[in-house]
Design a protein around this motif. Structure first.
Motif, PDB file in Angstrom:
ATOM      1  N   TYR A  96       0.843  -1.200   0.000  1.00 13.69           N
ATOM      2  CA  TYR A  96       0.000   0.000   0.000  1.00 13.69           C
ATOM      3  C   TYR A  96       0.879   1.251   0.000  1.00 13.69           C
ATOM      4  O   TYR A  96       1.804   1.371   0.807  1.00 13.69           O
ATOM      5  N   LYS A  97       0.559   2.156  -0.930  1.00 15.10           N
ATOM      6  CA  LYS A  97       1.258   3.426  -0.994  1.00 15.10           C
ATOM      7  C   LYS A  97       0.727   4.331   0.093  1.00 15.10           C
ATOM      8  O   LYS A  97      -0.436   4.748   0.058  1.00 15.10           O
ATOM      9  N   ILE A  98       1.563   4.616   1.062  1.00 15.41           N
ATOM     10  CA  ILE A  98       1.119   5.367   2.229  1.00 15.41           C
ATOM     11  C   ILE A  98       0.594   6.737   1.798  1.00 15.41           C
ATOM     12  O   ILE A  98       1.266   7.472   1.072  1.00 15.41           O
ATOM     13  N   GLY A  99      -0.640   7.022   2.229  1.00 18.26           N
ATOM     14  CA  GLY A  99      -1.288   8.273   1.842  1.00 18.26           C
ATOM     15  C   GLY A  99      -2.110   8.162   0.579  1.00 18.26           C
ATOM     16  O   GLY A  99      -2.845   9.087   0.225  1.00 18.26           O
ATOM     17  N   GLY A 100      -2.006   7.028  -0.120  1.00 16.22           N
ATOM     18  CA  GLY A 100      -2.758   6.837  -1.356  1.00 16.22           C
ATOM     19  C   GLY A 100      -4.238   6.667  -1.089  1.00 16.22           C
ATOM     20  O   GLY A 100      -4.649   6.104  -0.077  1.00 16.22           O
ATOM     21  N   LYS A 101      -5.071   7.145  -2.011  1.00 23.35           N
ATOM     22  CA  LYS A 101      -6.520   7.059  -1.882  1.00 23.35           C
ATOM     23  C   LYS A 101      -7.020   5.801  -2.571  1.00 23.35           C
ATOM     24  O   LYS A 101      -6.687   5.545  -3.730  1.00 23.35           O
ATOM     25  N   LEU A 102      -7.839   5.028  -1.861  1.00 31.16           N
ATOM     26  CA  LEU A 102      -8.396   3.815  -2.435  1.00 31.16           C
ATOM     27  C   LEU A 102      -9.680   4.132  -3.173  1.00 31.16           C
ATOM     28  O   LEU A 102     -10.517   4.906  -2.706  1.00 31.16           O
ATOM     29  N   ASN A 103      -9.843   3.503  -4.317  1.00 31.05           N
ATOM     30  CA  ASN A 103     -10.972   3.772  -5.194  1.00 31.05           C
ATOM     31  C   ASN A 103     -11.482   2.450  -5.742  1.00 31.05           C
ATOM     32  O   ASN A 103     -10.733   1.697  -6.374  1.00 31.05           O
ATOM     33  N   ALA A 104     -12.755   2.192  -5.511  1.00 31.86           N
ATOM     34  CA  ALA A 104     -13.335   0.933  -5.974  1.00 31.86           C
ATOM     35  C   ALA A 104     -13.351   0.820  -7.483  1.00 31.86           C
ATOM     36  O   ALA A 104     -13.422  -0.274  -8.038  1.00 31.86           O
ATOM     37  N   ASN A 105     -13.288   1.966  -8.194  1.00 30.41           N
ATOM     38  CA  ASN A 105     -13.352   1.961  -9.652  1.00 30.41           C
ATOM     39  C   ASN A 105     -11.980   2.036 -10.301  1.00 30.41           C
ATOM     40  O   ASN A 105     -11.869   2.341 -11.489  1.00 30.41           O
ATOM     41  N   ASN A 107      -8.412   0.922 -11.983  1.00 29.83           N
ATOM     42  CA  ASN A 107      -8.064  -0.112 -12.950  1.00 29.83           C
ATOM     43  C   ASN A 107      -6.625  -0.533 -12.687  1.00 29.83           C
ATOM     44  O   ASN A 107      -6.110  -0.355 -11.578  1.00 29.83           O
ATOM     45  N   GLU A 108      -5.979  -1.071 -13.682  1.00 33.13           N
ATOM     46  CA  GLU A 108      -4.636  -1.600 -13.469  1.00 33.13           C
ATOM     47  C   GLU A 108      -3.675  -0.555 -12.921  1.00 33.13           C
ATOM     48  O   GLU A 108      -2.769  -0.874 -12.154  1.00 33.13           O
ATOM     49  N   SER A 109      -3.890   0.692 -13.288  1.00 30.31           N
ATOM     50  CA  SER A 109      -3.008   1.745 -12.773  1.00 30.31           C
ATOM     51  C   SER A 109      -3.154   1.908 -11.271  1.00 30.31           C
ATOM     52  O   SER A 109      -2.258   2.421 -10.590  1.00 30.31           O
ATOM     53  N   GLY A 110      -4.318   1.455 -10.717  1.00 27.74           N
ATOM     54  CA  GLY A 110      -4.529   1.536  -9.285  1.00 27.74           C
ATOM     55  C   GLY A 110      -3.648   0.594  -8.499  1.00 27.74           C
ATOM     56  O   GLY A 110      -3.558   0.716  -7.271  1.00 27.74           O
ATOM     57  N   ALA A 111      -2.989  -0.335  -9.164  1.00 24.86           N
ATOM     58  CA  ALA A 111      -2.095  -1.249  -8.472  1.00 24.86           C
ATOM     59  C   ALA A 111      -0.930  -0.508  -7.843  1.00 24.86           C
ATOM     60  O   ALA A 111      -0.288  -1.024  -6.925  1.00 24.86           O
ATOM     61  N   ASP A 112      -0.663   0.698  -8.310  1.00 24.63           N
ATOM     62  CA  ASP A 112       0.416   1.484  -7.712  1.00 24.63           C
ATOM     63  C   ASP A 112       0.046   1.942  -6.309  1.00 24.63           C
ATOM     64  O   ASP A 112       0.930   2.208  -5.497  1.00 24.63           O
ATOM     65  N   VAL A 113      -1.258   2.031  -6.023  1.00 24.65           N
ATOM     66  CA  VAL A 113      -1.706   2.450  -4.697  1.00 24.65           C
ATOM     67  C   VAL A 113      -1.873   1.240  -3.780  1.00 24.65           C
ATOM     68  O   VAL A 113      -1.427   1.251  -2.633  1.00 24.65           O
ATOM     69  N   LEU A 114      -2.517   0.205  -4.266  1.00 20.20           N
ATOM     70  CA  LEU A 114      -2.740  -0.989  -3.456  1.00 20.20           C
ATOM     71  C   LEU A 114      -2.700  -2.221  -4.339  1.00 20.20           C
ATOM     72  O   LEU A 114      -3.297  -2.246  -5.419  1.00 20.20           O
ATOM     73  N   SER A 115      -2.017  -3.245  -3.872  1.00 21.27           N
ATOM     74  CA  SER A 115      -2.020  -4.528  -4.571  1.00 21.27           C
ATOM     75  C   SER A 115      -1.783  -5.638  -3.561  1.00 21.27           C
ATOM     76  O   SER A 115      -1.238  -5.408  -2.474  1.00 21.27           O
ATOM     77  N   ILE A 116      -2.215  -6.816  -3.926  1.00 19.43           N
ATOM     78  CA  ILE A 116      -1.939  -8.014  -3.135  1.00 19.43           C
ATOM     79  C   ILE A 116      -1.432  -9.076  -4.094  1.00 19.43           C
ATOM     80  O   ILE A 116      -2.065  -9.362  -5.115  1.00 19.43           O
ATOM     81  N   SER A 117      -0.303  -9.647  -3.773  1.00 21.23           N
ATOM     82  CA  SER A 117       0.272 -10.699  -4.613  1.00 21.23           C
ATOM     83  C   SER A 117       0.216 -12.032  -3.876  1.00 21.23           C
ATOM     84  O   SER A 117       0.261 -12.091  -2.647  1.00 21.23           O
ATOM     85  N   MET A 118       0.098 -13.100  -4.662  1.00 22.88           N
ATOM     86  CA  MET A 118       0.001 -14.448  -4.114  1.00 22.88           C
ATOM     87  C   MET A 118       0.430 -15.436  -5.185  1.00 22.88           C
ATOM     88  O   MET A 118       0.729 -15.051  -6.320  1.00 22.88           O
ATOM     89  N   GLN A 119       0.459 -16.692  -4.816  1.00 22.19           N
ATOM     90  CA  GLN A 119       0.794 -17.758  -5.748  1.00 22.19           C
ATOM     91  C   GLN A 119      -0.426 -18.651  -5.954  1.00 22.19           C
ATOM     92  O   GLN A 119      -1.164 -18.948  -5.016  1.00 22.19           O
ATOM     93  N   LEU A 120      -0.635 -19.071  -7.200  1.00 18.07           N
ATOM     94  CA  LEU A 120      -1.680 -20.027  -7.525  1.00 18.07           C
ATOM     95  C   LEU A 120      -1.064 -21.117  -8.382  1.00 18.07           C
ATOM     96  O   LEU A 120      -0.669 -20.872  -9.524  1.00 18.07           O
ATOM     97  N   ASN A 121      -0.959 -22.305  -7.787  1.00 18.75           N
ATOM     98  CA  ASN A 121      -0.354 -23.440  -8.498  1.00 18.75           C
ATOM     99  C   ASN A 121       1.023 -23.082  -9.058  1.00 18.75           C
ATOM    100  O   ASN A 121       1.360 -23.422 -10.193  1.00 18.75           O
ATOM    101  N   GLY A 122       1.784 -22.360  -8.257  1.00 19.67           N
ATOM    102  CA  GLY A 122       3.159 -22.042  -8.624  1.00 19.67           C
ATOM    103  C   GLY A 122       3.344 -20.835  -9.516  1.00 19.67           C
ATOM    104  O   GLY A 122       4.471 -20.491  -9.869  1.00 19.67           O
ATOM    105  N   ARG A 123       2.267 -20.167  -9.907  1.00 20.20           N
ATOM    106  CA  ARG A 123       2.413 -18.977 -10.734  1.00 20.20           C
ATOM    107  C   ARG A 123       1.943 -17.746  -9.972  1.00 20.20           C
ATOM    108  O   ARG A 123       1.041 -17.829  -9.130  1.00 20.20           O
TER     109      ARG A 123
END
Length: 760
Positions: A96-105, A107-123
């Motif tokens: 999470y980018k500290i101070g960043g505003k979260l927006n339900a709408n 798009n991919e550019s919003g990943a700069d503010v908040l993202s969650i990464s994980m693994q699914l079947n090794g990818r």
């Protein structure tokens, strides 16, 4: 500040303990990470709550979908680096980018503010706000009213599971549910019921990210930890319900019951549809021209072993010619010129007076539960965004829980959005009588498990017919056979002289229809066991195939079959008989990893294949895992309310070891969370015989029988076996047609273990 937070935590935790199960909406402080206007709560290694409020106001009360956040704090780390906050569990990494505003709408550019990464079947998988969940496996929808084929598929809301590996529960106050309503908080009480309250910040973001990959059953198990468990219904609910939208008189109701008894058909519930009352759609007063003595009629039903439910369409309020109108008008402080007391269940005063005056009066006359058939405006006229369906469900269910402590609470109602699983049971609505509708129901019912809505009740036979086409007994038979393996077994239809639901009226098909009802009752101990499993684990009775085979593509494409509990695979015959062969086709996928015993054709089929099978009108497509154990009721059972210590233990053919835990409680009270008993059954088989061990019963409940009357039923045997208990020979019967052997054990104490040795 920390002291204030701790006091708030203690206060809200104590308030929430008044719920049916101890729910605590305030998370443990050690699970919470605050970064300015954003707050994150690590609920499990795979689940993180994400909140954002420009006002810095974070919701700590229970909300409609989420009532408990006080989970054991999972292991996680947090650090701030280069202007970002990182939260890491063993499954997820939140950035999470500290101070960043979260927006339900976003798009991919919003990943700069908040993202969650994980693994699914090794990818690697990356989620960010606004990312489409195109692989969501769906949940359910409010109603199947008007369903013709699978036209309701597009209305099904997103569920908790996705092939993408992640999903999001959106409890943001402005997010619309499927019926157009929104979520609210719970705060305060009226007569012990948690009451609706406005959010602390209506513009806030409130998401629950679930990154469980394809561990679908684990995701459901964690969902009920935060959303509340699926309560167990009383046992009688799993039996046969008779219902038809028709103005029956008392004599006609009794005639139906007498016909049922004359034909020795098991039955447990009689529905009085809306014509029990005067007026039109909404009514509260008995129609004395049809039912002159309602108490006498209900008592007669009870004396004949039937529970009674009344249909309600409450939206139009209480008119001036209804029973108790003047008293209710006075209670509400309304003037003498008022002709209608409007329905406003969000008003504490109205709830208190309406239930004390009218609902209680009908319950005191013997009404066992209510069918809430809400069909009018979907959201409240008094509280913007409040769903009438959800709120009716919440209030009616909890009113029974609190005011009728000797009854296990239940209502029969429509889906009102996430959280509705806490208020069973579900009524799916008015479908058309067509083969393709029957073909859609297996997918629809199993998929509802993806939101914990495991007790859908359908109109077996369908609801309405296009044109003047009389009831097709073949289609009705297949619908009843499907009903054996659905959560509820309720026949129903619209008010029509040409649609018949008294299946004993179909001379050529009656035998097969009654066989379906008898099979349903035979399976009742197994179904009740699975109801307990749903309560404990969040995994419903009817389950999509991908719960067990998440990496097999066939598990997602074979939609007309599903798991019915742990050990049964059910498929639906949903096309008519071929005129030449007299049989109907049913293709079935039998997954690898098990062999499967075909209960219709009495043969063991290898797993890992697709089979095209044919079924006569009397045959049902269901399969038991090879070697599995299925508890069955005593033969000839007529009612699920009659206490019995008899149990048949069915064992499907197959070598190796199998275990099964059979569950018991008092079947009617609210004591089941802690007051119950279990019995472990173990089977070990070779090609020449088997041993069956029935362990001593563990646990206790009020009214528990001291003895047990057991019969072991072995399937798939080509000749009569021999059996001994402690060296003494046991009575054994063998049926060449069914290929089943029945071994009768002497009645003995349930606290005494038993080992039966069988030689083929």
């Amino acid at each position: 500040m920390k002291r204030l937070q701790l006091l708030l935590f203690m206060f809200l935790g104590c308030t929430a303990s008044l719920w049916a199960q101890p729910n605590h909406p305030v998370a443990h402080p050690d699970a919470v990470v605050t970064a300015g206007k954003a707050r994150f709560t690590v609920l499990t290694p795979e689940m993180i709550r994400i909140q954002y409020s420009e006002k810095g106001l974070f919701e700590d009360r229970a909300t409609f979908a989420v009532v408990n956040r006080r989970l054991p704090v999972p292991q996680f780390t947090q650090e701030q680096k280069d202007g970002y906050l990182y939260i890491k569990t063993n499954a997820l990494t939140l950035k999470y980018k500290i101070g960043g505003k979260l927006n339900a709408n976003a798009n991919e550019s919003g990943a700069d503010v908040l993202s969650i990464s994980m693994q699914l079947n090794g990818r690697p998988v990356l989620w960010y706000p606004g990312k489409d969940d195109l692989l969501n496996l769906k949940g359910t929808t409010r109603t199947l009213d008007g369903q013709i084929g699978d036209n309701k598929r597009q209305e099904m809301e997103n569920g908790l599971l996705s092939r993408a590996g992640w999903s999001v529960i959106d409890e943001s106050p402005l997010t619309r549910r499927g019926d157009g309503s929104t979520t609210f908080a719970f705060e305060g009480q009226q007569d012990g019921i948690e009451w609706v309250a406005e959010p602390v910040d209506k513009q806030a973001i409130d998401w629950y990210f679930m990154g469980y990959g394809h561990e679908y059953k684990k995701a459901l198990g964690d969902f009920i930890k935060i959303a509340g468990r699926m309560p167990m219904p009383p046992l009688y609910v799993l039996g046969y319900w008779y219902s038809k939208y028709q103005r029956y008189t008392s004599d006609e109701f009794m005639e139906i019951v007498n016909d049922v008894k004359r034909n020795q058909i098991p039955m447990d519930v009689m529905i009085f549809d809306m014509d029990w009352h005067t007026q039109g759609w909404t009514g509260w007063t008995w129609d004395s021209t049809a039912i002159p003595d309602p108490v006498g009629l209900i008592n007669w039903m009870h004396d004949n072993g039937l529970k009674v439910s009344l249909n309600l369409h409450p939206a139009d309020g209480v008119d001036d010619d209804e029973d108790f109108f003047q008293e209710l008008r006075s209670d509400m402080g309304l003037g003498s010129d008022v002709k209608v007391v409007p329905w406003n269940l969000s008003d504490k005063k109205f709830y208190h007076n309406m239930f004390n005056r009218i609902i209680r009066a009908r319950e005191q006359q013997g009404v066992d539960f209510w069918w809430l058939d809400w069909q009018q405006n979907l959201t409240s006229k008094y509280v913007d965004g409040l769903g009438e369906t959800f709120w009716c469900n919440h209030v009616f269910y909890n009113d029974m829980r609190l005011n009728r402590p000797n009854h296990r609470p239940l209502i029969f109602h429509r889906w009102g959005g996430l959280g509705s699983h806490r208020y069973p049971l579900g009524f799916s609505g008015d479908t058309h009588i067509r083969w393709e509708v029957l073909g859609f129901l297996p997918y629809f019912t199993a998929t509802a498990s993806n939101v914990g809505y495991g007790y859908w009740g359908h109109d077996l036979g369908g609801h309405m017919q296009r044109g003047q086409i009389p009831t097709d007994p073949e289609l009705y038979t297949r619908w009843l056979q499907y009903g054996v393996f659905s959560p509820l077994f309720k026949t129903h239809c619209t008010s029509s002289a040409i649609i018949e639901r008294r299946f004993w009226a179909f001379e050529d098909h009656y035998e097969y229809m009654r066989d379906a009802v008898e099979l349903r009752y035979a399976l009742s101990p197994y179904i009740y066991d699975m109801a307990r499993e749903a309560y404990d684990t969040g995994v419903s009775l009817c389950r999509p195939m991908y719960y067990e085979y998440p990496e097999d593509e066939k598990a997602y494409t074979w939609k007309e079959q599903y798991f019915f509990g742990d050990n049964i695979l059910a498929a639906t015959v949903c096309e008519p008989l071929d005129s030449l062969s007299g049989k109907a086709n049913r293709s079935v996928w039998l997954p690898a990893g098990n062999d499967w015993y075909d209960m219709a054709h009495k043969q063991t089929l290898k797993g890992g294949q697709t089979r095209n099978l044919q079924y006569t009108i009397g045959e049902i497509a269901w399969f038991v895992k090879a070697g599995a154990i299925i508890p069955l009721a005593a033969e000839g059972i007529q009612n699920l309310q009659e206490k019995s210590n008899a149990l048949r233990i069915y064992i499907a053919p197959g070598t190796g070891k199998s275990t099964y835990t059979h569950y018991e409680d008092d079947e009617v009270s609210q004591a089941y969370p802690d007051s119950y008993a279990t019995t472990l059954i173990t089977k070990s088989a070779t090609g020449s015989g088997c041993t069956v061990d029935i362990a001593a019963r563990q646990g206790s409940y009020k009214g528990m029988a001291a003895d047990r009357d057991l019969t072991i039923v072995l399937g798939g045997l080509s000749h009569k076996p021999s059996a001994t208990l402690g060296g003494a020979a046991l009575e054994c019967k063998w049926d060449a047609e069914t290929k089943e052997a029945s071994i009768k054990l002497p009645v003995q104490s349930a606290n005494t273990p038993a080992r039966v040795t069988v030689k083929y």
